[in-house]
Structure formats: C-alpha cells, structure tokens
Design a protein around this motif. Sequence first.
Motif, mmCIF file in Angstrom:
data_model
loop_
_atom_site.group_PDB
_atom_site.id
_atom_site.type_symbol
_atom_site.label_atom_id
_atom_site.label_comp_id
_atom_site.label_asym_id
_atom_site.label_seq_id
_atom_site.Cartn_x
_atom_site.Cartn_y
_atom_site.Cartn_z
ATOM 1 N N UNK A 26 0.791 -1.232 0.000
ATOM 2 C CA UNK A 26 0.000 0.000 0.000
ATOM 3 C C UNK A 26 0.823 1.281 0.000
ATOM 4 N N UNK A 27 1.914 1.288 0.775
ATOM 5 C CA UNK A 27 2.752 2.490 0.844
ATOM 6 C C UNK A 27 3.343 2.858 -0.497
ATOM 7 N N UNK A 28 3.912 1.875 -1.168
ATOM 8 C CA UNK A 28 4.568 2.180 -2.433
ATOM 9 C C UNK A 28 3.551 2.651 -3.460
ATOM 10 N N UNK A 29 2.397 2.026 -3.438
ATOM 11 C CA UNK A 29 1.335 2.439 -4.357
ATOM 12 C C UNK A 29 1.002 3.909 -4.118
ATOM 13 N N UNK A 30 0.845 4.300 -2.850
ATOM 14 C CA UNK A 30 0.513 5.678 -2.509
ATOM 15 C C UNK A 30 1.582 6.658 -2.978
ATOM 16 N N UNK A 71 1.476 7.227 -6.734
ATOM 17 C CA UNK A 71 0.366 8.107 -7.117
ATOM 18 C C UNK A 71 0.724 9.561 -6.800
ATOM 19 N N UNK A 72 1.330 9.784 -5.605
ATOM 20 C CA UNK A 72 1.735 11.154 -5.233
ATOM 21 C C UNK A 72 2.786 11.729 -6.190
ATOM 22 N N UNK A 73 3.563 10.852 -6.788
ATOM 23 C CA UNK A 73 4.567 11.300 -7.757
ATOM 24 C C UNK A 73 3.935 11.618 -9.111
ATOM 25 N N UNK A 74 2.609 11.516 -9.197
ATOM 26 C CA UNK A 74 1.899 11.907 -10.410
ATOM 27 C C UNK A 74 1.736 10.792 -11.427
ATOM 28 N N UNK A 75 2.079 9.570 -11.007
ATOM 29 C CA UNK A 75 1.954 8.454 -11.941
ATOM 30 C C UNK A 75 0.533 7.883 -11.885
ATOM 31 N N UNK A 76 0.124 7.288 -12.982
ATOM 32 C CA UNK A 76 -1.114 6.501 -12.957
ATOM 33 C C UNK A 76 -0.751 5.083 -12.566
ATOM 34 N N UNK A 77 -1.352 4.577 -11.488
ATOM 35 C CA UNK A 77 -0.986 3.274 -10.974
ATOM 36 C C UNK A 77 -2.134 2.288 -11.167
ATOM 37 N N UNK A 78 -1.828 1.170 -11.820
ATOM 38 C CA UNK A 78 -2.797 0.087 -11.994
ATOM 39 C C UNK A 78 -2.420 -1.018 -11.015
ATOM 40 N N UNK A 79 -3.322 -1.343 -10.084
ATOM 41 C CA UNK A 79 -3.056 -2.426 -9.137
ATOM 42 C C UNK A 79 -3.883 -3.651 -9.514
ATOM 43 N N UNK A 113 -5.311 -6.489 -7.224
ATOM 44 C CA UNK A 113 -5.386 -6.765 -5.792
ATOM 45 C C UNK A 113 -6.727 -7.432 -5.499
ATOM 46 N N UNK A 114 -6.689 -8.594 -4.865
ATOM 47 C CA UNK A 114 -7.938 -9.313 -4.588
ATOM 48 C C UNK A 114 -8.733 -8.702 -3.431
ATOM 49 N N UNK A 115 -8.088 -7.867 -2.638
ATOM 50 C CA UNK A 115 -8.772 -7.242 -1.501
ATOM 51 C C UNK A 115 -9.239 -5.833 -1.886
ATOM 52 N N UNK A 116 -10.556 -5.663 -2.096
ATOM 53 C CA UNK A 116 -11.040 -4.354 -2.537
ATOM 54 C C UNK A 116 -10.961 -3.297 -1.437
ATOM 55 N N UNK A 117 -10.705 -3.717 -0.195
ATOM 56 C CA UNK A 117 -10.610 -2.765 0.914
ATOM 57 C C UNK A 117 -9.167 -2.374 1.225
ATOM 58 N N UNK A 118 -8.192 -2.977 0.573
ATOM 59 C CA UNK A 118 -6.794 -2.713 0.923
ATOM 60 C C UNK A 118 -6.411 -1.282 0.586
ATOM 61 N N UNK A 119 -5.361 -0.799 1.224
ATOM 62 C CA UNK A 119 -4.889 0.549 0.912
ATOM 63 C C UNK A 119 -4.443 0.627 -0.539
ATOM 64 N N UNK A 120 -3.779 -0.424 -1.017
ATOM 65 C CA UNK A 120 -3.376 -0.439 -2.420
ATOM 66 C C UNK A 120 -4.586 -0.255 -3.325
ATOM 67 N N UNK A 121 -5.627 -1.061 -3.079
ATOM 68 C CA UNK A 121 -6.811 -1.023 -3.945
ATOM 69 C C UNK A 121 -7.454 0.356 -3.941
ATOM 70 N N UNK A 122 -7.487 1.007 -2.772
ATOM 71 C CA UNK A 122 -8.158 2.309 -2.664
ATOM 72 C C UNK A 122 -7.296 3.450 -3.181
ATOM 73 N N UNK A 123 -5.971 3.270 -3.156
ATOM 74 C CA UNK A 123 -5.058 4.349 -3.520
ATOM 75 C C UNK A 123 -4.768 4.366 -5.018
ATOM 76 N N UNK A 124 -4.773 3.191 -5.625
ATOM 77 C CA UNK A 124 -4.401 3.094 -7.037
ATOM 78 C C UNK A 124 -5.349 3.911 -7.922
ATOM 79 N N UNK A 153 -12.395 4.530 -10.326
ATOM 80 C CA UNK A 153 -11.995 3.321 -9.606
ATOM 81 C C UNK A 153 -12.985 2.931 -8.508
ATOM 82 N N UNK A 154 -13.654 3.932 -7.903
ATOM 83 C CA UNK A 154 -14.587 3.612 -6.802
ATOM 84 C C UNK A 154 -15.673 2.645 -7.250
ATOM 85 N N UNK A 155 -16.080 2.777 -8.503
ATOM 86 C CA UNK A 155 -17.132 1.888 -9.018
ATOM 87 C C UNK A 155 -16.643 0.437 -9.033
#
Lengths: 243, 243
Positions: free
Chosen positions: B159-163, B166-174, B176-187, B223-225
């Motif tokens: 999750x940290x690296x994904x975040x 994204x902060x560096x302005x990149x578009x991140x495609x994750x 992730x089987x867990x839709x509640x994970x920080x990675x899933x929500x941040x990507x 992504x929220x959808x």
Amino acid sequence: MIPHDHPRYQSLVTREHLAECARSGIVSWEGLISHGRGEAFDYLLGEKTSDSARRAARVAAALLRTARYPVISVNGNTAALAAREIAGLQKASGALVEVNLFHRTPERVAQIESLLCDAGADVFSGEAERLLPLSHDRAWCRRDGMYRADVVLVPLEDGDRCGVLVEMGKKVIAIDLNPLSRTARTATLTIVDEVTRALPLIAEACATLSAEECRELVAMLDNRVFLKEAGIEMAGRLSHALD
Amino acid sequence: MIPHDHPRYQSLVTREHLAECARSGIVSWEGLISHGRGEAFDYLLGEKTSDSARRAARVAAALLRTARYPVISVNGNTAALAAREIAGLQKASGALVEVNLFHRTPERVAQIESLLCDAGADVFSGEAERLLPLSHDRAWCRRDGMYRADVVLVPLEDGDRCGVLVEMGKKVIAIDLNPLSRTARTATLTIVDEVTRALPLIAEACATLSAEECRELVAMLDNRVFLKEAGIEMAGRLSHALD
C-alpha cells in the motif's frame, strides 16, 4: 526490519514471528499461507471478536465442561500463535492437549510439544497410530488422545479431519475465521474468531458457567446461526466500507 | 505429497509451488502469507473473474496503451505465479518489465530477473537507487524504470509504495484481490482479480482496443465503481452461501 511508520505494523510483527517459526520448523510453509487466509477474514471482522463469536465461545466452554473426555488438538500455527492461551484453556477446562499435524515429522511433533510445555501446558504425548480414515499424515493420532475423545477442540483445522472426527461421533469445536470453510460448516460448533482472542474467552467461560447453564447451552446449540451471523458481519463491512 | 482426493487439490498444488519458490528464495516468507490473504478474497469471488474485473482489465489496457512510458513492476509472488503472463503482457503492451521487491537482496533480484527471462520477458535491469520517499527496501527503484514511468502496473503491491507512486503523479494500476486494501483504494485503477487470470485479459484487450476506445475508457475511469462492485460481489457470497 519492519518500519515503525508502517500502518499495518502490528500485523507485520505477527507475520514476522510466524516466518521465524517457519524457519525453525514449528510452522509449515503451507501454515504461513493459511495464516494469510485467516488475516483476510479477520480484516473483514474488523479484527475484533463479534458478539456472535462471544456467544459461541460460551457454548464451546459448555461442550468442554460437559465432556467425558475432552481433547484440544494443537497444530503448528496454533502453537506458534497461542501456546500460552492453550495452556490457560487446559487449566480452565481439564482437557487433554495433544499435537496433531498435517505436515507430520517426529521432529516437528517434538518441537511443538516442547513449545507447548514451555508455555505451561501438560502435553499428552507418546506413540501415534494411523487411526483416522484419511490419506496423508492427517490420519495419525493417539489411541488414548483424540481417538478416544468425545469432544475435540480443533483450532485452525483442516476440513477433512474435521469431517472424519464428526463422522466418528465426536463433537468437534472449530476455531476458524472463514465461516464458509468446510471445517466451519462441518464442525459441531464453530467460533468465527482469531485464535488468540477466542481461547481466553472459552477459558473464562469454563470458569464461570454453572452446570445448569452448560446443559442449556449445549441443548440449544445451532451452528448455522453462528456461521450466518459471522457471514453477515463480514458482508456488511465489504459492502459498506466502500460507500 | 498432496492426496489427490483432497477437495482443494488445485489450490494446494499452487500453495506447494509457492512454498517451493520460498525455499529457493524467489518468494519471501511474508509473501506466502500475502498469498493466503489473496486466496481468501478469491474464494469470496468464487475463484473466477467478475464482469466488473473484466471491464477493469480493459481500462488497464487502455492506460498502458495511451502511456508514454509504461512499466510493469514485478515482485517475488508475481514472478512465482505469473512469469509467463507477465512476458505475454509485455509483448502485447510494449511496457518495460522491472523487478521491485519489498524484501530486497541483490541475490533475490537476480533470481527473479532470471525466472522472468526464462519465461520470455525482456527484463530492464541495472543499478537501482533509493529514489522513492519510503523507509525500508521499498524505496529502491531504477531512474530509467519505475521512477520515470507515467503508468505503472503493480500486481500484488504494498500500500505504501502504491501511494507514493500516485503522489509522484503516476497513474498506478493495481491487481489486488482485496477491494478494501490501501493499495486497492489508492491506485488509479484496481483490478480485483487473481493475477494469472487478470494479466492475460489485459494483454488481450491491449491487442484489440482501438485508439479511440482507449481514450474513452481512460476518460471515464472511476476506480470507486470497480471497488464497490467487487465488495458487493463478495458480500453477496458471504451472506447467501450460508442460507
């Protein structure tokens, strides 16, 4: 080394402990994967004991208290995570503690028995035999241990062994974070909770329930209700956390 | 050896393969636990790709196709489970493939790069630097790899690296089987699906989408959808499987 600023610090520390136990042979490689499955379901429980699981723990205590020959079956993950809690429940319930492994070697059995003894458990050991109608190492158990038991507590058990124990006429108490697992559905009673939280609750109830309460709780036992409640609890978190 | 009559035979075979990869150093101990977490959520998906994830895979292809500098970041679990699928997606998308590890040693990096090459991937290697604002080994990446990318595909990411990406302005495609994970929500985009199923779907869409379709899919991305749909799918299984 895990960075202290990591948001999942506690969970990572437990993982590192289990990895350490895998290096030393207590936990099997597959046991690490099982732990991950448990983590996922615990996440959906909000990492806390539900009211439903709290009631299930009281019924578990009632089953152990009314048993003629209760046995607590311990595997590698249970020993690594909860050796002290197993010792505590043994004291409260008077149950036999016996090591039964899916990935069985004499060295692993000895290592886990020694870990449990260090934590204060009185471990029933001795020669195991192939007594359960299962392929694989899961068939092994002891004639005067699990084989003779009328009530068996199996934290973190494999679905096949759980089924065979039920078919042998035993009452099986499972502790399983996955309410849909074969173990959870096959057991006489399933506590859908994390093992280090559930074991002390059972021990506490063993010490406080009256004989009359024990009989009532056993008579009214309906495992489907506990599983259904756990499923609804988790489903709620999955469908609302993303609103 | 796993008994063929075990009802979860296929899942156990994959587990044994990962345990083998852990013994050889490709997969970290913690990687085995992560795999277990994924298994649990995949179980709730019915171990199949949902319609929603299928649509997300098309959007992922559109992001890769419209990128100036797309990079696929590979870790130990992804290499162990899906080296061939990574090579296939590289061919379809033209993305750079780069190894980035949470538990980083030069030996592990070399081992995983070699596994990917054997599977047909063209791996971008060379000197890594501490370029990401993260503690721990996760900070390492290559200046002309992930650091320079505008779109990064991170299967099974932390999750940290994904975040940070994204902060560096990149578009991140994750993935992730867990839709509640920080990675899933941040990507920027999360495909809630198992990695060996998702990667070929992205590759297929890379080959078939028109430039116009790619622009439309990227413009409409929300992504929220996708996360909401995945949560509802899993919640349904949890609440109805026990009826």
